[in-house]
Design a protein around this motif. Structure first.
Motif, PDB file in Angstrom:
ATOM      1  N   THR A 296       0.757  -1.252  -0.165  1.00 34.51           N
ATOM      2  CA  THR A 296       0.237  -0.016  -0.200  1.00 34.51           C
ATOM      3  C   THR A 296       0.894   1.101  -0.190  1.00 34.51           C
ATOM      4  N   LEU A 297       0.492   2.101  -1.043  1.00 31.84           N
ATOM      5  CA  LEU A 297       1.393   3.413  -1.080  1.00 31.84           C
ATOM      6  C   LEU A 297       0.594   4.393   0.032  1.00 31.84           C
ATOM      7  N   THR A 298       1.479   5.611   0.114  1.00 37.15           N
ATOM      8  CA  THR A 298       1.054   6.475   1.131  1.00 37.15           C
ATOM      9  C   THR A 298      -0.469   7.044   0.657  1.00 37.15           C
ATOM     10  N   ASP A 299      -0.693   7.400  -0.782  1.00 34.91           N
ATOM     11  CA  ASP A 299      -1.853   7.853  -1.210  1.00 34.91           C
ATOM     12  C   ASP A 299      -3.018   6.814  -1.613  1.00 34.91           C
TER      13      ASP A 299
ATOM     14  N   ARG B 296      -4.390   0.598   9.926  1.00 36.72           N
ATOM     15  CA  ARG B 296      -4.831   2.189  10.096  1.00 36.72           C
ATOM     16  C   ARG B 296      -6.255   1.894  10.737  1.00 36.72           C
TER      17      ARG B 296
END
Length: 416
Positions: A192-195, A414
């Motif tokens: 998973t990328l930050t965006d 998260r």
């Protein structure tokens, strides 16, 4: 050993702030060679320690599903990198000691050691111990001239040098061994990328690569003369089409009691006002337009959330944690709740904190999401789980692992 490593650490730390610019060119090159040799020697020490930890079962005793997962937590590695460490440590421990000695002497790198170990294992299988010992010497010598990629290529004909009488017959065995390694090394990683986007990396074995191409190639053709997409973008869109087609079938297995599905969390008011972004059950985010488009072809299941994102109203009580109650659990835990585990919801079971057979209720306040390994671990070990004041699960380790028994939480998923 701990004291000696601490002294080595101090010595290396003293070099960190030394001014490399002040070195003469010959000294600069000599320092680089020394640092590189030291790095390989430390790798040999680390592999020996990893092998001992793996052999003792330390990882599973402390709640991890494998030594690779434990190393990820302890050393902050990726799981594939940690798994390669474990595999190489085992190979050097059970294989020819000459490889381990060459690494400890700084004569080969850790990547070259992996190549040599794979090659020597094949030679040992096809030509015996004597030929394998000779192969180590030849390959270590070659390692002083060639990088790991070329070394592996040269290694395919190593029997021409150490056992020429059986080289042709062994070529077939070498191909079979290479196929076995391809099967062993197959993997697909979703990062998973930050965006909110997802990076796919991996290695497919030959058969799977053929299947993927057969399935995806017909969907990658340009849609017309005005199609401005690049070839890579068309492959991306073809993969999306393939997933949509697959999800429309009825042949997929269930995940935790629910059919295969996409679960999106959003606010009803924001959905109707075209404002609200959505969150998938994998924690990825969707734009408001995407949420509304998917909602056109979806069953909408209402969930009332409190101020701490706690689901408050999701259906009646039952013995099995399925349907609305499971969806509530996924909304809260986001995946396996055990500390250090990154397994997504679809890989998880719902566990009664106070067991049903002992009078526990089937409710959100008495449930926690656990992957298969940690579900079994919780049932057969001294860990306990409870809900904290904010309604999220926390785990109490056994006293032998943490004398203070401080509660631990999962930080991989998260929370809002």
């Amino acid at each position: 050993m701990v004291e000696e490593l601490a002294q080595a650490d101090d010595a290396v730390a003293a070099c960190v702030d030394d001014a490399a610019w002040a070195l003469a060119e010959a000294e600069l090159i000599a320092a680089l060679d020394a640092a590189h040799r030291l790095e390989q020697r430390l790798s040999a020490v680390k592999l020996a320690l990893v092998r001992e930890i793996d052999g003792r079962g330390t990882a599973r005793a402390q709640g991890a599903s494998s030594t690779a997962v434990w190393l990820r937590e302890r050393l902050h590695l990726t799981v594939p990198a940690a798994r390669r460490l474990v595999d190489l440590a085992a190979a050097l421990d059970t294989g020819n000691p000459g490889i381990r000695a060459a690494l400890a002497n700084g004569d080969i790198t850790i990547d070259q050691a992996r190549v040599i170990g794979d090659t020597v294992a094949t030679v040992h299988t096809t030509a015996g111990t004597e030929a394998a010992d000779k192969a180590v010497g030849v390959l270590v010598e070659w390692a002083g001239q060639f990088d790991p990629t070329l070394l592996r290529k040269l290694g395919t004909r190593i029997l021409d040098h150490v056992a020429p009488d059986i080289a042709d017959a062994a070529a077939k065995a070498a191909l079979e061994a290479e196929a076995a390694r391809a099967t062993r090394d197959r993997h697909l990683t979703l990062s998973t990328l930050t965006d909110g986007r997802l990076r796919l990396t991996g290695i497919l074995d030959t058969e799977t690569a053929g299947l993927l191409r057969a399935a995806i190639d017909p969907l990658t053709a340009p849609s017309g003369p005005d199609d401005q997409r690049t070839a890579a973008q068309r492959r991306h869109d073809a993969l999306a089409d393939l997933c949509r087609l697959t999800l429309r079938t009825t042949d997929l297995p269930e995940h935790g009691g629910d059919p295969a599905q996409i679960v999106i969390t959003t606010s009803y008011d924001e959905l109707t006002r075209h404002l609200g972004a959505g969150t998938l059950d994998t924690d990825l985010h969707l734009t408001p337009d995407t949420v509304r488009r998917l909602a056109c072809d979806a069953a909408i299941l209402p969930a009332v959330l409190g101020s701490t994102s706690q689901p408050l109203d999701l259906g009646r009580q039952r013995r099995l944690i399925t349907g609305p109650l499971r969806r509530a659990l996924v909304l809260r835990d986001r995946g396996c709740a055990f500390p250090g585990c990154d397994r997504p919801p679809r890989w998880c079971d719902a566990h009664h904190i106070h067991h049903w057979a002992d009078g526990g209720t089937t409710s959100l306040a008495n449930a926690v999401l656990l992957c298969g390994h940690h579900h079994r671990h919780l049932h057969h070990n001294d860990w306990t789980v409870q809900l904290s004041g904010d309604g999220h699960p926390e785990f109490i380790p056994p006293a032998w692992l943490d004398p203070d028994q401080l509660p631990r939480r999962n930080h991989y998923h998260r929370r809002t």
